[in-house]
Write an enzyme that holds these catalytic residues in place. Structure first.
Site, PDB file in Angstrom:
ATOM      1  N   SER A  12     -37.815  50.285 -68.719  1.00 27.24           N
ATOM      2  CA  SER A  12     -36.404  50.646 -68.566  1.00 27.24           C
ATOM      3  C   SER A  12     -36.284  52.106 -68.161  1.00 27.24           C
ATOM      4  O   SER A  12     -37.264  52.858 -68.146  1.00 27.24           O
ATOM      5  CB  SER A  12     -35.640  50.409 -69.878  1.00 27.24           C
ATOM      6  OG  SER A  12     -36.176  51.214 -70.913  1.00 27.24           O
ATOM      7  N   ASP A  33     -45.496  49.079 -71.071  1.00 28.61           N
ATOM      8  CA  ASP A  33     -44.388  49.196 -72.015  1.00 28.61           C
ATOM      9  C   ASP A  33     -44.756  48.398 -73.262  1.00 28.61           C
ATOM     10  O   ASP A  33     -45.688  47.573 -73.245  1.00 28.61           O
ATOM     11  CB  ASP A  33     -43.078  48.680 -71.408  1.00 28.61           C
ATOM     12  CG  ASP A  33     -41.842  49.320 -72.035  1.00 28.61           C
ATOM     13  OD1 ASP A  33     -41.260  50.223 -71.415  1.00 28.61           O
ATOM     14  OD2 ASP A  33     -41.476  48.917 -73.156  1.00 28.61           O
ATOM     15  N   ASP A  60     -49.013  49.588 -77.227  1.00 28.70           N
ATOM     16  CA  ASP A  60     -48.414  50.493 -78.201  1.00 28.70           C
ATOM     17  C   ASP A  60     -49.109  51.844 -78.031  1.00 28.70           C
ATOM     18  O   ASP A  60     -50.176  52.088 -78.592  1.00 28.70           O
ATOM     19  CB  ASP A  60     -48.607  49.960 -79.624  1.00 28.70           C
ATOM     20  CG  ASP A  60     -48.068  50.914 -80.680  1.00 28.70           C
ATOM     21  OD1 ASP A  60     -47.424  51.921 -80.307  1.00 28.70           O
ATOM     22  OD2 ASP A  60     -48.306  50.651 -81.882  1.00 28.70           O
ATOM     23  N   TYR A 158     -38.465  65.912 -81.516  1.00 27.72           N
ATOM     24  CA  TYR A 158     -38.408  65.646 -80.086  1.00 27.72           C
ATOM     25  C   TYR A 158     -38.579  66.930 -79.271  1.00 27.72           C
ATOM     26  O   TYR A 158     -39.406  66.995 -78.346  1.00 27.72           O
ATOM     27  CB  TYR A 158     -37.079  64.982 -79.727  1.00 27.72           C
ATOM     28  CG  TYR A 158     -36.952  64.634 -78.265  1.00 27.72           C
ATOM     29  CD1 TYR A 158     -37.609  63.535 -77.736  1.00 27.72           C
ATOM     30  CD2 TYR A 158     -36.182  65.418 -77.409  1.00 27.72           C
ATOM     31  CE1 TYR A 158     -37.508  63.218 -76.387  1.00 27.72           C
ATOM     32  CE2 TYR A 158     -36.069  65.109 -76.068  1.00 27.72           C
ATOM     33  CZ  TYR A 158     -36.734  64.003 -75.557  1.00 27.72           C
ATOM     34  OH  TYR A 158     -36.635  63.709 -74.213  1.00 27.72           O
ATOM     35  N   LYS A 162     -41.788  67.863 -76.735  1.00 23.15           N
ATOM     36  CA  LYS A 162     -41.690  68.136 -75.304  1.00 23.15           C
ATOM     37  C   LYS A 162     -42.166  69.551 -74.966  1.00 23.15           C
ATOM     38  O   LYS A 162     -42.774  69.773 -73.902  1.00 23.15           O
ATOM     39  CB  LYS A 162     -40.253  67.918 -74.822  1.00 23.15           C
ATOM     40  CG  LYS A 162     -39.796  66.468 -74.909  1.00 23.15           C
ATOM     41  CD  LYS A 162     -40.699  65.536 -74.101  1.00 23.15           C
ATOM     42  CE  LYS A 162     -40.176  64.112 -74.069  1.00 23.15           C
ATOM     43  NZ  LYS A 162     -41.017  63.206 -73.257  1.00 23.15           N
TER      44      LYS A 162
END
Length: 272
Positions: A12, A33, A60, A158, A162
């Site tokens: 997606s 995915d 995974d 998060y 990053k």
């Protein structure tokens, strides 16, 4: 023989559109995915775009062996020329609620998985060079985020993941360049993906999507940049992070003027 691109998080959003764009350019595409249903639809989209050899790998990547197993399976089909590390999660976790499990879940998928996948691919590329293909190289593109530069409430893991990914991009580029392996990153601004895995409220979207170009990003905005950075036109670029964000990283859009305009003269310029 067509080039082979592996795209993670391809079920997606950004990963999906990256895979379809590579397919349209004639690449053999391996889509990775954890969601079989989304992956099946994405593979079909790639085949319709022209990649008859599009194939799915369910993995995974947050598990310790996931990245290695993925590269092993993809390489068994054909040597890999391009790897796009797009899989990631963006949970909202208030800082006072953080624990080891929630922290590790984000860092393992968002940072460790791209790094281990890069290691696994680089090992195979180097092995192939010592055999019969001394000129074989590879191009790796990691998907970072504007959050790497700006912390935000509920996103400590998060943002950290990053920021670490951007440094991992530099570190791997530094050591792998001698083998003809380029490693770069693309850092999107707010992109409309309507993800069930990483849902966001409209309030949040409105708060983070302001930029000089005046619109939210779309997955294809990022896919175009990824394909260019992975390709031959960018062959002398490595260790860089390309910010594709409508200019949102250039400064703050929502601040008022910090001076009062003066009547009868140019605003903000006093008389001498």
């Amino acid at each position: 023989m067509s080039r082979h691109a592996v795209v993670t998080g391809a079920g997606s959003g950004i990963g999906h559109r990256v895979a379809v764009r590579f397919a349209g350019l004639g690449y053999q595409v391996t889509l990775v995915d954890i969601n079989p249903a989304l992956l099946s639809t994405a593979v079909q989209d790639c085949r319709e775009a022209g990649a008859d050899a599009a194939r799915a790998v369910i993995a995974d990547l947050g598990s310790p062996d996931g990245p290695e197993n993925m590269i092993t399976e993809a390489w068994s089909a054909a040597p890999v020329d391009v790897l796009v590390n797009s899989a990631g999660i963006y949970p909202a976790t208030p800082f006072l609620s953080l624990d080891a499990r929630s922290w590790d879940a984000v860092l393992n998928l968002n940072t460790r998985a791209p790094l281990l996948a890069t290691v696994a691919l680089a090992q195979r590329v180097v092995e192939s060079q010592t055999a019969n293909e001394p000129s074989r190289g590879a191009s790796i593109v990691n998907i970072s985020s504007g959050a790497a530069l700006r912390a935000r409430p509920g996103a400590a893991p998060y943002s950290t993941s990053k920021a670490a990914l951007e440094m991992a991009t530099k570190a791997s580029a530094l050591e792998l360049g001698q083998y003809g392996i380029r490693v770069n990153a693309v850092a999107p601004g707010f992109v409309t993906v309507n993800s069930s895995t990483n849902p966001v409220t409209e309030e949040y979207a409105a708060a983070v999507s302001g930029n000089p170009l005046g619109r939210r990003g779309e997955p294809d905005d990022i896919a175009r940049a990824v394909v260019w950075l992975a390709g031959d036109e960018a062959e002398w670029i490595t260790g860089e992070t390309l910010r594709v964000d409508g200019g949102s990283s250039t400064g703050a859009m929502n601040l008022p003027l910090h001076w009062a305009p003066q009547a009868g003269g140019e605003a903000g310029i006093g008389n001498s």
